[in-house]
Scaffold this motif. Structure first.
Motif, PDB file in Angstrom:
ATOM      1  N   TYR A   1       0.608  -1.384  -0.144  1.00 50.64           N
ATOM      2  CA  TYR A   1      -0.151  -0.005   0.010  1.00 50.64           C
ATOM      3  C   TYR A   1       0.832   1.014   0.179  1.00 50.64           C
ATOM      4  O   TYR A   1       0.500   1.793  -0.473  1.00 50.64           O
ATOM      5  CB  TYR A   1      -0.923  -0.138   1.312  1.00 50.64           C
ATOM      6  N   LEU A   2       1.995   1.311   0.540  1.00 46.21           N
ATOM      7  CA  LEU A   2       2.470   2.468   0.585  1.00 46.21           C
ATOM      8  C   LEU A   2       3.912   2.587  -0.449  1.00 46.21           C
ATOM      9  O   LEU A   2       3.645   3.807  -1.023  1.00 46.21           O
ATOM     10  CB  LEU A   2       3.100   1.936   2.217  1.00 46.21           C
ATOM     11  N   LEU A   3       3.754   1.235  -0.410  1.00 48.66           N
ATOM     12  CA  LEU A   3       4.729   1.908  -1.867  1.00 48.66           C
ATOM     13  C   LEU A   3       4.202   2.320  -3.244  1.00 48.66           C
ATOM     14  O   LEU A   3       4.368   2.499  -4.584  1.00 48.66           O
ATOM     15  CB  LEU A   3       5.843   0.107  -2.559  1.00 48.66           C
ATOM     16  N   GLU A   4       2.638   1.838  -3.547  1.00 54.02           N
ATOM     17  CA  GLU A   4       1.461   1.689  -4.512  1.00 54.02           C
ATOM     18  C   GLU A   4       2.164   4.068  -4.770  1.00 54.02           C
ATOM     19  O   GLU A   4       1.881   4.180  -5.871  1.00 54.02           O
ATOM     20  CB  GLU A   4      -0.152   1.716  -4.573  1.00 54.02           C
ATOM     21  N   GLY A   5       2.055   4.395  -3.999  1.00 53.74           N
ATOM     22  CA  GLY A   5       2.007   5.993  -3.815  1.00 53.74           C
ATOM     23  C   GLY A   5       2.880   6.119  -4.794  1.00 53.74           C
ATOM     24  O   GLY A   5       2.991   7.333  -5.511  1.00 53.74           O
ATOM     25  N   LEU A   6       4.305   5.244  -4.244  1.00 50.40           N
ATOM     26  CA  LEU A   6       5.902   5.984  -4.516  1.00 50.40           C
ATOM     27  C   LEU A   6       5.410   5.330  -6.624  1.00 50.40           C
ATOM     28  O   LEU A   6       6.172   6.252  -7.225  1.00 50.40           O
ATOM     29  CB  LEU A   6       6.484   5.536  -4.194  1.00 50.40           C
ATOM     30  N   VAL A   7       5.097   4.446  -6.992  1.00 55.04           N
ATOM     31  CA  VAL A   7       5.251   3.815  -7.906  1.00 55.04           C
ATOM     32  C   VAL A   7       3.772   5.076  -9.116  1.00 55.04           C
ATOM     33  O   VAL A   7       3.620   5.100 -10.276  1.00 55.04           O
ATOM     34  CB  VAL A   7       4.317   2.669  -7.943  1.00 55.04           C
ATOM     35  N   GLY A   8       2.943   5.823  -7.825  1.00 57.23           N
ATOM     36  CA  GLY A   8       1.396   5.808  -9.414  1.00 57.23           C
ATOM     37  C   GLY A   8       2.701   7.348  -8.680  1.00 57.23           C
ATOM     38  O   GLY A   8       2.338   8.174 -10.450  1.00 57.23           O
ATOM     39  N   SER A   9       2.776   8.540  -8.323  1.00 62.37           N
ATOM     40  CA  SER A   9       4.064   9.228  -8.422  1.00 62.37           C
ATOM     41  C   SER A   9       5.074   9.292  -8.983  1.00 62.37           C
ATOM     42  O   SER A   9       5.438   9.649 -10.274  1.00 62.37           O
ATOM     43  CB  SER A   9       4.997  10.189  -7.218  1.00 62.37           C
ATOM     44  N   ASP A  10       5.759   8.161  -9.402  1.00 60.72           N
ATOM     45  CA  ASP A  10       6.233   7.640 -10.931  1.00 60.72           C
ATOM     46  C   ASP A  10       5.937   7.363 -12.102  1.00 60.72           C
ATOM     47  O   ASP A  10       7.016   7.690 -12.707  1.00 60.72           O
ATOM     48  CB  ASP A  10       7.326   6.414 -10.206  1.00 60.72           C
TER      49      ASP A  10
END
Length: 99
Positions: free
Chosen positions: A49-58
């Motif tokens: 869930y936390l890494l999804e934000g990084l991938v989304g901003s990526d």
């Protein structure tokens, strides 16, 4: 006693609330009983869930999400390569079949 009875009738008269309460109690009981086994699963859900934000901003920066995943894989893999080799050797050496 009448106060408690009225509170139960007022709060649990709706079947949806009753099923929600029973479901939450059931999930809580499962987590209490099987918490040690489920801890890695729950931790992986939180990390994903936390890494999804990084991938989304990526993706918002027009990078491919594969690039970020490959970066994560190639930075984490060397650290755990020895453990992975030992695990495979243990599985093969013990004669277990992986389904």
């Amino acid at each position: 006693m009448r106060l408690v009875t009225e509170w139960f009738k007022r709060n649990f008269s709706d079947p949806q609330i009753l099923f929600l309460t029973l479901g939450l109690i059931g999930v809580f009981a499962i987590i209490l009983v099987m918490g040690d086994i489920l801890l890695p699963v729950l931790a992986s859900i939180v990390i994903a869930y936390l890494l999804e934000g990084l991938v989304g901003s990526d993706a918002a920066l027009r990078y491919q999400s594969f690039d970020f995943s490959a970066l994560c894989f190639f930075t984490v893999y060397p650290r755990y390569e020895r453990d992975l080799v030992w695990f495979v050797a243990d599985v093969v050496g013990s004669g277990l079949t992986v389904c």
